[in-house]
Write an enzyme that holds these catalytic residues in place. Structure first.
Site: not given
Ligand code: MEV
Length: 440
Positions: A86, A279, A295, A392
């Site tokens: 990413e 995430k 792992d 991003h």
């Molecule tokens: C994207 O890989 C991760 C985010 O969605 C985390 C978040 O929303 O806190 C930007």
């Protein structure tokens, strides 16, 4: 539609036969073989090592191996290796690491390092007798696995505790031996599973030869480690006085921290947000876990189970503000190793550990958690200020350009053109069409 048929003995074919068979099933196979071969390692011995990690290996799947510099953790500077596809993750980690390095860095502690294994079995004998014999059984089992545990004990680890658990209220006759292990710097999966399998046969012998029990009382079901490791915990935090924040994303410190804390609070109460929030943490943590040959599925499973330990899935991180002092912290279970497994066999995993100064497992837990907190901070900082898409998409712009087979020069022109502008797939397509039309 697939052109492949059911096969017997595919794994027994030679590497070349496997490649040919897979490629021959493609409608357009023109460059498939060369694509697969182009990722083979030029050194045969290295390729053999890589191929042997798995079965039916056709090629190597390349992902970027990068570093995030400026991680100041417990006063020590780390260059943190990350493997991730990413585009914005390494940039976000680096930016957050530098931000916090200027404000004292990360404080981290690997609080506990207990790993867990379980022997699941059915027991149809006398429950009271079984519990009366618990201490004797544990002694017998520990004694019986001396040979397997001797080396681990010499390194300072071994079996920490064995507990007999009665779960027969949930499932008829279901009991467990719940075993805590210290595997020191090793991931220890093979060690734990070997001990547990030996326990299985020892326990069978015990019931067969001990008065009051019979062989038929005991039916072993499964012996396997658990990826839920709530006693293998690391905490990491960053903090500063509000005045040290300065202006963040155009917001004054008090406004920024108010919005930031609301964002964390939402991830504590809303499962949809909590999942995405966590995430974002795992973007950083997984990238370090992968780079160091650990792992990541095990880590992911354990981390998310921990996030749901209260019965509701929640944010792993928390933010506090007290007397003008801001603190952002993360607590997570991370069962990792810096010895054994892929950590030394994979040349890049070994190098990643070298870049980190060959850390102990505890130190790696702290580094991987710091990367998680850094990415979490960077994501929330963007979300509550500029929004996530500008940064991003800026990072993603070269990837979009490459989808149009853009040359390096065209990519450079796009970067200059889009500086400070909104980037979308549509706007990039328009840009590249205009650019190319102008040339004709
Ligand atoms: C994207 O890989 C991760 C985010 O969605 C985390 C978040 O929303 O806190 C930007």
């Amino acid at each position: 539609m697939s052109n492949y048929k059911l096969l017997k003995g595919f794994s027994k074919l030679t590497d070349a036969e496997k490649l040919r068979l897979v490629v021959s099933g493609l409608d357009d196979s023109s460059d498939a073989l060369s694509t697969l071969k182009s990722f083979h390692h030029p050194d045969r011995a290295v390729q053999q090592t890589l191929s042997a990690f798995s079965e039916n290996t056709l090629s190597n799947y390349a992902l970027p191996f990068g570093v995030a510099p400026n991680f100041l953790i417990n006063g020590k500077v780390y260059m943190v290796p990350m493997v991730i596809e990413e585009s914005s993750v390494v940039a976000a980690a680096s930016s957050a690491a530098s931000f916090w390095a200027a404000r004292g860095g990360f404080e981290a502690e690997a609080q506990k390092v207990e790993k867990v294994g379980q022997l699941h079995f059915l027991f149809k004998g006398d429950r009271d007798k079984l519990f009366l014999a618990e201490a004797a059984i544990c002694r017998y089992l520990r004694e019986g696995v001396r040979q397997i545990t001797a080396r681990m004990e010499a390194r300072g680890g071994g079996i920490l505790n064995i507990e007999l658990k009665d779960h027969s209220e949930k499932i008829d006759h279901y009991f467990q031996l719940h075993v805590g292990f210290d595997t020191v710097d090793a991931m220890g999966a093979n060690y734990i599973n070997s001990v547990l399998e030996e326990f299985t046969s020892l326990l069978g012998d015990y019931f067969e030869h001990t008065p009051g029990f019979t062989q038929d009382d005991f039916e072993p079901l499964m012996a396997i480690l658990s990826n839920y490791t709530p006693n293998c915990l690391v905490t990491v935090s960053v903090g500063c006085n509000l005045e040290e924040f300065g202006v963040v994303g155009g917001l004054r410190a008090d406004e920024f921290t108010r919005r930031f804390m609301q964002a964390v609070h939402i991830a504590e109460v809303d499962v949809y947000r909590a999942t995405t929030h966590n995430k974002g943490i795992m973007n950083g943590t997984d990238a370090v876990i992968l780079a160091t040959g650990n792992d990541f599925r095990a880590v992911e499973a354990g981390v998310h189970a921990y996030a749901a330990r209260s019965g509701q899935y929640r944010s792993l991180s928390k933010a506090e503000l007290e007397n003008g002092q801001f603190r952002f912290s993360l607590e997570m279970p991370l069962a990792v190793g810096t010895l054994g497994g892929l950590t030394r066999l994979h040349p890049l995993a070994a190098l990643a550990l070298k870049i980190l100064g060959n850390p102990s497992a505890k130190e790696l837990m702290m580094i991987a958690a710091a990367a998680g907190l850094a990415n979490n901070f960077a994501a929330l900082r963007s979300l509550v200020t500029t929004g996530i898409q500008s940064g991003h998409m800026k990072m993603h712009l070269p990837n979009i350009m490459r989808q149009y087979q853009a040359s390096p020069d065209e990519i450079q022109q796009a970067i200059s053109f889009f500086a400070g502008k909104k980037i979308s797939h549509q706007s990039v397509e328009t840009f590249i069409n205009n650019l190319r039309n102008r040339k004709h």
